[in-house]
Design a protein around this motif. Structure first.
Motif, PDB file in Angstrom:
ATOM      1  N   TYR A  33       0.846  -1.197   0.000  1.00  0.00           N
ATOM      2  CA  TYR A  33       0.000   0.000   0.000  1.00  0.00           C
ATOM      3  C   TYR A  33       0.880   1.245   0.000  1.00  0.00           C
ATOM      4  N   TYR A 103      -4.879  -9.365   7.399  1.00  0.00           N
ATOM      5  CA  TYR A 103      -3.696  -9.198   8.227  1.00  0.00           C
ATOM      6  C   TYR A 103      -3.386  -7.723   8.369  1.00  0.00           C
ATOM      7  N   GLU A 104      -2.725  -7.377   9.491  1.00  0.00           N
ATOM      8  CA  GLU A 104      -2.423  -5.974   9.732  1.00  0.00           C
ATOM      9  C   GLU A 104      -1.323  -5.490   8.804  1.00  0.00           C
ATOM     10  N   GLN A 105      -1.336  -4.187   8.541  1.00  0.00           N
ATOM     11  CA  GLN A 105      -0.339  -3.555   7.694  1.00  0.00           C
ATOM     12  C   GLN A 105       0.808  -3.033   8.546  1.00  0.00           C
ATOM     13  N   TYR A 106       2.013  -3.188   8.035  1.00  0.00           N
ATOM     14  CA  TYR A 106       3.204  -2.651   8.684  1.00  0.00           C
ATOM     15  C   TYR A 106       3.808  -1.584   7.788  1.00  0.00           C
ATOM     16  N   PHE A 107       4.146  -0.460   8.415  1.00  0.00           N
ATOM     17  CA  PHE A 107       4.586   0.705   7.658  1.00  0.00           C
ATOM     18  C   PHE A 107       6.103   0.814   7.592  1.00  0.00           C
ATOM     19  N   GLY A 108       6.573   1.374   6.488  1.00  0.00           N
ATOM     20  CA  GLY A 108       7.959   1.763   6.359  1.00  0.00           C
ATOM     21  C   GLY A 108       8.198   3.121   6.989  1.00  0.00           C
ATOM     22  N   PRO A 109       9.447   3.590   6.999  1.00  0.00           N
ATOM     23  CA  PRO A 109       9.787   4.865   7.646  1.00  0.00           C
ATOM     24  C   PRO A 109       9.355   6.083   6.845  1.00  0.00           C
TER      25      PRO A 109
END
Lengths: 116, 112
Positions: A33, A103-109
């Motif tokens: 995303y 599933y949950e989303q994990y973000f980049g910096p």
């Protein structure tokens, strides 16, 4: 990889130039995303990839914005003829996704883009 | 159009206080509601809620979802200065593909 990575972390460009932002999702995450966060604003959805295809591009703010994903992994967000209102932090997130399972989303910096 | 409204937008408390953050939503084809904590750039995941009435807990944080009334709350007990952050609520809807719609966030400041 251990987490979502994005490059560059900061980008300053002149109005009218094209920029490319890169996202490396977590290994094995099929969904990817892109979001944008302007100063003082909430997160704005841009586009979603499942594998290499983008079922939902309706969040892209104009035809100057495009994104692609190859090999089901790395994604590139391209902004052509940048405008000052494009200045924002561009965040990428990834998640596992199987049909019918969330599933949950994990973000980049994020990449902080400044258009001068 | 999907919509997420968080309240309050800003909250200042003292260490040790308990806070409740609110999130109401309207979404097409609800899939899940997520809470994130954002301190600098990237939001970090806290909870994902899909079913009504089931409380999720992680240490001093807990959250619950009401799918009938279309809202969720995030509770933080015995707040610490390290809890100072923007807390984001997002809902996942489905319209031929998944998208998250975020609220504006609640800016929480915990003073010593």
């Amino acid at each position: 990889g251990a987490g979502v990575s994005q490059s560059p972390s900061n980008k300053v460009t002149e109005k009218g130039k094209d920029v490319e932002l890169r996202c490396d999702p977590i290994s094995g995450h099929t969904a990817l995303y892109w979001y944008r966060q302007s100063l003082g604003q909430g997160l704005e959805f841009l586009i979603y990839f499942q594998g290499n295809s983008a079922p939902d591009k309706s969040g892209l703010p104009s035809d100057r914005f495009s994104a692609e994903r190859t090999g089901g992994s790395v994604s590139t967000l391209t902004i052509q003829r940048t405008q000052q209102e494009d200045s924002a932090v561009y965040l990428c997130a990834s998640s596992r996704r199987l049909a019918g399972t969330i599933y949950e989303q994990y973000f980049g910096p994020g990449t902080r883009l400044t258009v001068t | 159009e999907d919509k997420v409204v968080q309240s309050p937008l800003s909250l200042v408390v003292h260490e040790g206080d308990t806070v409740t953050l609110n999130c109401s939503y309207e979404v097409t084809n609800f899939r899940s509601l997520l809470w994130y904590k954002q301190e600098k750039k990237a939001p970090t995941f806290l909870f994902m809620l899909t079913s009504s009435g089931i409380e999720k807990k992680s240490g001093r944080l807990s959250s619950i979802l009401d799918k009938k009334e279309l809202f969720s709350i995030l509770n933080i007990t015995a707040t610490q200065t390290g809890d100072s952050a923007i807390y984001l609520c997002a809902v996942e809807g489905w319209r031929g593909g998944s998208r998250l719609t975020f609220g504006e966030g609640t800016q929480l400041t915990v003073n010593p």
